[in-house]
Design a protein around this motif. Structure first.
Motif, PDB file in Angstrom:
ATOM      1  N   VAL A 136      53.968  30.880  48.724  1.00  0.00           N
ATOM      2  CA  VAL A 136      54.117  30.997  47.284  1.00  0.00           C
ATOM      3  C   VAL A 136      52.709  31.002  46.679  1.00  0.00           C
ATOM      4  O   VAL A 136      51.885  30.139  46.982  1.00  0.00           O
ATOM      5  CB  VAL A 136      54.934  29.836  46.688  1.00  0.00           C
ATOM      6  N   VAL A 137      52.450  31.999  45.832  1.00  0.00           N
ATOM      7  CA  VAL A 137      51.136  32.165  45.204  1.00  0.00           C
ATOM      8  C   VAL A 137      51.262  31.903  43.709  1.00  0.00           C
ATOM      9  O   VAL A 137      52.086  32.528  43.036  1.00  0.00           O
ATOM     10  CB  VAL A 137      50.583  33.584  45.433  1.00  0.00           C
ATOM     11  N   LEU A 138      50.456  30.991  43.185  1.00  0.00           N
ATOM     12  CA  LEU A 138      50.409  30.721  41.751  1.00  0.00           C
ATOM     13  C   LEU A 138      49.281  31.538  41.136  1.00  0.00           C
ATOM     14  O   LEU A 138      48.115  31.291  41.391  1.00  0.00           O
ATOM     15  CB  LEU A 138      50.164  29.230  41.490  1.00  0.00           C
ATOM     16  N   GLY A 139      49.638  32.531  40.320  1.00  0.00           N
ATOM     17  CA  GLY A 139      48.640  33.372  39.686  1.00  0.00           C
ATOM     18  C   GLY A 139      48.632  34.775  40.257  1.00  0.00           C
ATOM     19  O   GLY A 139      48.419  34.959  41.457  1.00  0.00           O
ATOM     20  N   ALA A 140      48.863  35.771  39.396  1.00  0.00           N
ATOM     21  CA  ALA A 140      48.932  37.164  39.845  1.00  0.00           C
ATOM     22  C   ALA A 140      47.762  37.974  39.332  1.00  0.00           C
ATOM     23  O   ALA A 140      47.896  39.152  39.002  1.00  0.00           O
ATOM     24  CB  ALA A 140      50.246  37.803  39.408  1.00  0.00           C
ATOM     25  N   GLY A 141      46.589  37.349  39.258  1.00  0.00           N
ATOM     26  CA  GLY A 141      45.370  38.106  39.005  1.00  0.00           C
ATOM     27  C   GLY A 141      44.911  38.768  40.292  1.00  0.00           C
ATOM     28  O   GLY A 141      45.616  38.747  41.309  1.00  0.00           O
ATOM     29  N   PRO A 142      43.720  39.365  40.302  1.00  0.00           N
ATOM     30  CA  PRO A 142      43.231  40.027  41.513  1.00  0.00           C
ATOM     31  C   PRO A 142      43.187  39.110  42.728  1.00  0.00           C
ATOM     32  O   PRO A 142      43.428  39.547  43.856  1.00  0.00           O
ATOM     33  CB  PRO A 142      41.821  40.479  41.118  1.00  0.00           C
TER      34      PRO A 142
ATOM     35  N   LEU B  35      50.023  38.180  32.006  1.00  0.00           N
ATOM     36  CA  LEU B  35      50.100  39.549  32.474  1.00  0.00           C
ATOM     37  C   LEU B  35      49.720  39.632  33.951  1.00  0.00           C
ATOM     38  O   LEU B  35      48.729  39.029  34.377  1.00  0.00           O
ATOM     39  CB  LEU B  35      49.165  40.457  31.663  1.00  0.00           C
ATOM     40  N   VAL B  36      50.491  40.376  34.713  1.00  0.00           N
ATOM     41  CA  VAL B  36      50.151  40.614  36.119  1.00  0.00           C
ATOM     42  C   VAL B  36      48.872  41.453  36.147  1.00  0.00           C
ATOM     43  O   VAL B  36      48.793  42.512  35.527  1.00  0.00           O
ATOM     44  CB  VAL B  36      51.301  41.340  36.842  1.00  0.00           C
ATOM     45  N   GLY B  37      47.886  40.970  36.850  1.00  0.00           N
ATOM     46  CA  GLY B  37      46.566  41.580  36.838  1.00  0.00           C
ATOM     47  C   GLY B  37      45.514  40.597  36.361  1.00  0.00           C
ATOM     48  O   GLY B  37      44.336  40.740  36.664  1.00  0.00           O
ATOM     49  N   GLY B  38      45.955  39.582  35.598  1.00  0.00           N
ATOM     50  CA  GLY B  38      45.104  38.456  35.284  1.00  0.00           C
ATOM     51  C   GLY B  38      43.965  38.718  34.317  1.00  0.00           C
ATOM     52  O   GLY B  38      43.853  39.775  33.686  1.00  0.00           O
ATOM     53  N   GLU B  39      43.097  37.718  34.192  1.00  0.00           N
ATOM     54  CA  GLU B  39      41.978  37.730  33.251  1.00  0.00           C
ATOM     55  C   GLU B  39      41.094  38.946  33.429  1.00  0.00           C
ATOM     56  O   GLU B  39      40.671  39.577  32.467  1.00  0.00           O
ATOM     57  CB  GLU B  39      41.163  36.447  33.437  1.00  0.00           C
ATOM     58  N   CYS B  40      40.794  39.282  34.677  1.00  0.00           N
ATOM     59  CA  CYS B  40      39.875  40.380  34.972  1.00  0.00           C
ATOM     60  C   CYS B  40      40.360  41.698  34.372  1.00  0.00           C
ATOM     61  O   CYS B  40      39.584  42.442  33.773  1.00  0.00           O
ATOM     62  CB  CYS B  40      39.705  40.512  36.484  1.00  0.00           C
ATOM     63  N   SER B  41      41.621  41.972  34.506  1.00  0.00           N
ATOM     64  CA  SER B  41      42.141  43.274  34.097  1.00  0.00           C
ATOM     65  C   SER B  41      42.245  43.445  32.590  1.00  0.00           C
ATOM     66  O   SER B  41      42.118  44.567  32.082  1.00  0.00           O
ATOM     67  CB  SER B  41      43.532  43.492  34.717  1.00  0.00           C
TER      68      SER B  41
END
Length: 492
Positions: free
Chosen positions: A28-34, A57-63
């Motif tokens: 299980v992964v918490l956070g769907a950024g890069p 948003l899926v893609g996170g802060e970077c996107s």
């Protein structure tokens, strides 16, 4: 299903939860950024069932609020700066930038803050996406509360990976909250260009956003508590960047601490410790980052909420056998590309341990190594001039106890620099370990140097002997010839 009903005997609401199905995964992964996406990609490629949880948003802060929008804003600024240095082209680009067009192009780069494409990518790798707030609820257990209040429980047979990133850290100043300050999010997603902007800070976000908004027409004032800009890089980097910003019209005040902030009739007023008052339409605080770990249930597994998570070189949280932390949350390097690197390492480690395969800790150079090397962390700052560095600065190398020598070269002396036009200003430094005869760090500052950095990263990460670098012949006429000039200066 979590349902809220009014208690007829009290004036407040009570909560009750009906039983919901517990869903089991391998990971299980918490956070769907890069970073989280890369963990999921590696574990799915290894055949592990994987769930990924995202509250925004899926893609996170970077996107949406960092790498992509900031570079979309900066690219027209830097392209115009390059063009203005070229005779024959400079007169054609003397007018102002079209701010509305620049902002519109930024919107395209962020997909107008819609994550449909990123969601399709998650689906394409076979991971299950859960939208909602994810919290640890004990060992190998995560609860996800959706926007509708529904709660799902996910269990992980092998690992939970925390990839929740960071948020902007605001100082505790009188009047600040009421003044409505910008952070990096508001700056990169701004819908209009303020006539006057105060930037508080002297790091990457501060210098890049000062570069953007000055070029888009803002009157920019930068207030820096320290002695100069980009203090974590070699001193000459901040000096050259400050010189260029000042020439462009930015007012830089060093040794200046903001003591209070107020907003009166729409105008922001920043008062400093020296008694000065600065007025603007908006104020951006770029004064550091804090981990997004304050409300993810760390207390349920014996960890401190809101803390940075200490990890070993397989990115496993110290003191645990199942919890991993990748990217900003472990505080090793707050850089997207470095977080993605860590995620690949963590994915390898999780997959190997799940299969009962020994980790390749004795082979750190293997493509499937499960240990992370942080000696060669690269970074590019997209100001004008660009700044790029990898590994240790001279001061860092000396503090680490290495016997080193700094070798400096004026980048304008390289033939390729003349192709960038008139008045090229830049500098390069390599920090040589005199005992090992390898490079501990390399720094460049000047137009176009970002594209030089990967060669330096290879030299530092690969511990390439200086004598061998002589046989890596740079092409003429490119600014990569600076490598030859550096080696010549070292040989003397």
């Amino acid at each position: 299903m979590l349902t809220r009903v009014a208690d007829p005997h009290t004036s407040h609401q009570t909560d009750f939860m009906t039983e919901t199905e517990t869903i089991a995964y391998d990971v299980v992964v918490l956070g769907a950024g890069p970073v989280g996406e890369n963990v999921a990609d590696r574990t799915r490629a290894a055949g592990l069932s994987t769930a990924i949880v995202e509250s925004e948003l899926v893609g996170g802060e970077c996107s949406y609020w960092a790498c992509m929008p900031s570079k979309a804003l900066l690219r027209p600024v830097l392209a115009r700066a390059d063009a203005r240095r070229l005779p024959g082209l400079s007169q054609a680009v003397r007018g102002p930038l079209d701010a509305a067009a620049v902002l519109a192009r930024r919107d395209e780069y962020t997909s107008h803050w819609h994550d449909d494409g990123q969601v399709r990518w998650v689906e394409s790798i076979g991971a299950d996406l859960y939208r909602g707030h994810g919290r640890l609820a004990g060992k190998r257990t995560v609860t996800v509360t959706g926007a509708d209040g529904e709660v799902r429980t996910l269990t992980a047979r092998h690992a939970v990976a925390v990839c929740t990133g960071t948020r902007a850290r605001l100082p505790d100043l009188p009047g600040l909250a009421e003044a409505g300050p910008w952070t990096s999010r508001e700056a990169t997603s701004a819908k209009e260009v303020p006539r006057r902007l105060i930037v508080v800070g002297g790091g990457v976000v501060a210098t890049e956003m000062a570069t953007v908004f000055q070029a888009l027409g803002s009157q920019v004032t930068v207030l820096v508590r320290g002695k100069g800009l980009l203090a974590r890089m070699e001193p000459f980097v901040g000096e050259l960047v400050a010189e260029a910003l000042t020439e462009a019209g930015v007012d830089i005040r060093t040794g200046t601490s903001v003591e209070s902030v107020t907003r009166e009739n729409g105008t922001v007023i920043a008062a400093t410790g020296t008694g000065d008052r600065f007025e603007a339409d908006e104020i951006l605080f770029a004064t550091g980052r804090a981990p997004r770990t304050d409300d993810i249930g760390l207390e349920t597994v014996g960890l401190e909420p809101g803390s940075w998570l200490s990890v070993d070189d397989t990115l496993r949280v110290e003191g645990t056998t199942w919890l991993y932390a990748c990217g900003d949350v472990n505080h090793r390097a707050l850089l997207t590309h470095q977080g993605k690197y860590q995620a690949r390492i963590a994915g390898n480690a999780i997959s190997a341990r799940a299969a009962g395969v020994p980790l390749l800790e004795t082979d750190p150079w293997g493509a499937h190594s499960a240990t992370a090397d942080h000696r060669a962390v690269p970074q590019v700052v997209f100001t004008d001039p660009e700044a790029a560095a990898v590994g240790l600065s001279l001061a860092e190398a000396e503090r680490a106890g290495h016997r080193v020598r700094a070798v400096d070269v004026d980048l304008s002396s390289v033939a390729g620099a003349s192709l960038y036009g008139d008045g090229y200003r830049g500098r390069a430094r390599m920090v040589v370990d005199l005992d090992e005869e390898i490079l501990r760090g390399v720094t460049f500052v000047g137009p176009g140097v970002g594209e030089l950095l990967h060669s330096a990263s290879i030299a530092v990460a690969g511990e390439v002997p200086v004598e061998r670098l002589w046989h890596a012949v740079p092409s003429y006429p490119t600014i990569s010839e600076v490598w030859l000039r550096l080696l010549e200066a070292y040989r003397g």
